[in-house]
Design a protein around this motif. Structure first.
Motif, PDB file in Angstrom:
ATOM      1  N   PRO A   1      -6.364   4.997  -2.749  1.00  0.00           N
ATOM      2  CA  PRO A   1      -6.787   5.720  -1.516  1.00  0.00           C
ATOM      3  C   PRO A   1      -8.199   5.743  -1.320  1.00  0.00           C
ATOM      4  CG  PRO A   1      -6.233   7.274  -3.253  1.00  0.00           C
ATOM      5  CD  PRO A   1      -5.675   5.991  -3.599  1.00  0.00           C
TER       6      PRO A   1
ATOM      7  N   THR B   1      -4.070  10.640   2.938  1.00  0.00           N
ATOM      8  CA  THR B   1      -3.496  10.068   1.846  1.00  0.00           C
ATOM      9  C   THR B   1      -3.166  11.081   0.723  1.00  0.00           C
ATOM     10  OG1 THR B   1      -5.752   9.237   1.150  1.00  0.00           O
ATOM     11  CG2 THR B   1      -4.147   7.625   2.025  1.00  0.00           C
TER      12      THR B   1
ATOM     13  N   ALA C   1      -1.227   4.458   5.741  1.00  0.00           N
ATOM     14  CA  ALA C   1      -1.330   5.515   4.510  1.00  0.00           C
ATOM     15  C   ALA C   1      -0.372   5.683   3.535  1.00  0.00           C
ATOM     16  CB  ALA C   1      -1.893   6.753   5.063  1.00  0.00           C
TER      17      ALA C   1
ATOM     18  N   MET D   1       0.089   4.537  -0.206  1.00  0.00           N
ATOM     19  CA  MET D   1       0.436   5.533  -1.345  1.00  0.00           C
ATOM     20  C   MET D   1       1.523   5.584  -1.902  1.00  0.00           C
ATOM     21  SD  MET D   1      -2.368   7.264  -1.630  1.00  0.00           S
ATOM     22  CE  MET D   1      -1.786   8.532  -3.017  1.00  0.00           C
TER      23      MET D   1
END
Length: 459
Positions: free
Chosen positions: A174, A200, A401, A405
């Protein structure tokens, strides 16, 4: 006649080792080679795949792309090394170690140990993965020195609490996506935009499973503590003393006074804090790799109090960085071959064919579980996987995102069976890897379920 310590050692080593631990030990010690050798093997695999399947896989292209990738990632390598050593210096500061010692003195039972280790190590790891590693090792030693608990179980609990680090403030995935012009910001390279940390690590789909893993695994570790004669207690070893790199005979010299003066530290603190205040007042609060390193640098300087004390502490922390210096450039070469030959596009098409905008983050997570075993460092891992999951997300209009992640959270999970990050913690704690990995296999299974579910159902 044997001494009491000899008797204690014999009793510890003669305890029957669980079958699960034996299997894990065999897998990682007999089958999986050293991570650096593994990274070379992965390079060979990617080169072969590129030669077979990539559209632009001529020999000159492969060689040039590999070379460019190796040296393109050197800046990121330096950032990750600084992240480790600045976190180490904070955790190893005398005031921090005294605080850990006071906390450990309150522990009297295995349950107390779990209730202390999980929140303290998890918070430290969430703030900085290197800080978390050192806190986990030191706190385990302090508790093991005072309390009758199984030390392998205790170190495994600490390592399990540390597992949430890739969901935290120092996670390279991130952070790199939140940093303009970062070598590993594939979103920025394609779209010209960054992914803020609010999307994130501060998003519910990341925070919720992170907290759940800490709470659930704390309960499970209380239930897993060995009983009676199966307890393998902590055995004290001679601690490593920091080397004084400055001759005692020059303590009264002007140079020595300058080295020990707080003036230099105060100046650095003024510069660093001033920069953060000016930047955040103009652009708003935001964290990226560079200012995260700066914050830990400033904290470490303040805790050490003098330039020479900080420099000596950095030298100690730098001893942990050898494997990173070796492996990151190799992973950069892999990234270069994948992008330069068009192999990335082949993987993207495969993902697009089997996934949609909802399932892509889960596919990213599941593939990351496998890649972590081959590329055990999150930054190097992202250099391999990022080039094809980010374009796939953009093509499918999936959450970039969440897809990114998914890779980071799978790192949390796979690290519980991948010994790369367990090695420094068991070395600092003074214990064999074999006594830890059997317990963390349980963490692997539980966190696998929690993170997968969160990717699917938590907004």
């Amino acid at each position: 006649m044997s001494t009491s310590k000899d008797l204690k050692t014999v009793s510890v080593e003669s305890v029957h080792r669980p079958r699960l631990i034996g299997r894990v030990v065999y897998l990682f010690e007999q089958v999986v080679p050293d991570p650096f050798a593994l990274s070379i093997g992965l390079t060979l695999l990617v080169v072969v795949l590129a030669a077979i399947a990539a559209p632009d896989a001529s020999i000159p292209t492969i060689l040039t792309s590999w070379y460019d990738g190796v040296f393109a990632i050197l800046g990121f390598t330096a950032q990750m090394v600084l992240m480790l050593v600045t976190g180490f210096v904070v955790a190893d500061a005398p005031v921090v170690r005294r605080g850990l010692s006071r906390l450990a003195s309150r522990v009297t039972t295995p349950t107390h140990a779990v209730l202390l280790v999980f929140p303290v190590v998890a918070v430290a790891a969430w703030l900085n993965w290197a800080l978390g590693l050192v806190v986990a090792a030191f706190l385990s030693r302090e508790i093991g020195r005072r309390t009758r608990v199984d030390f392998g179980w205790l170190v495994a609990a600490s390592f399990s609490a540390w597992s949430v680090c890739n969901s935290g403030l120092s996670s390279p995935i991130p952070l790199s996506q939140a940093t303009h012009h970062n070598a590993l910001n594939f979103v920025d390279k394609i779209t010209g935009h960054v992914v803020p940390l609010s999307d994130t690590i501060f998003a519910p789909f990341v925070l919720v499973p992170t907290i759940l893993v800490v709470v659930v695994m704390a309960v499970i570790f209380v239930l897993m503590h060995p009983n009676g004669g199966d307890i393998q207690a902590f055995l004290e070893s001679t601690p490593n003393e920091s080397v004084n790199h400055h001759a005692r005979g020059r303590r009264a010299s002007p140079a020595a006074r300058m080295e020990r003066s707080f003036v230099g530290v105060a100046f650095m603190l003024m510069m660093g804090v001033g920069y953060l205040v000016v930047t955040w007042s103009r652009k708003g609060f935001a964290l990226d790799i560079n200012n995260t390193i700066l914050i830990f640098l400033l904290i470490g300087l303040a805790l050490r109090g003098s330039p020479v004390a900080y420099a000596d502490a950095i030298r100690e922390g730098a001893k942990q960085t050898g494997s990173m210096l070796l492996q990151y450039p190799v992973y950069g070469g892999i990234m270069g071959v994948m992008t330069g030959t068009g192999l990335v596009g082949v993987f993207v098409k495969g993902f697009v064919a089997v996934a949609n905008d909802v399932t892509l983050p889960v596919w990213s997570f599941l593939s990351s579980l496998i890649i972590t075993f081959l590329v055990p460092s999150a930054g190097g891992h992202w250099a391999v996987q990022g080039p094809f999951v980010v374009p796939a997300a953009l093509s499918l209009h999936a959450s970039v995102a969440r897809t990114a992640m998914g890779v980071a959270m799978a790192e949390n999970v796979s690290n519980m069976l991948q010994p790369f990050w367990a090695v420094p913690i068991v070395a600092m704690a003074g214990i064999r890897l074999q006594r830890v990995m059997g317990y963390t296999a349980i963490t692997f299974l539980v966190s696998l379920v929690i993170y997968t579910t969160a990717l699917l159902v938590v907004p």
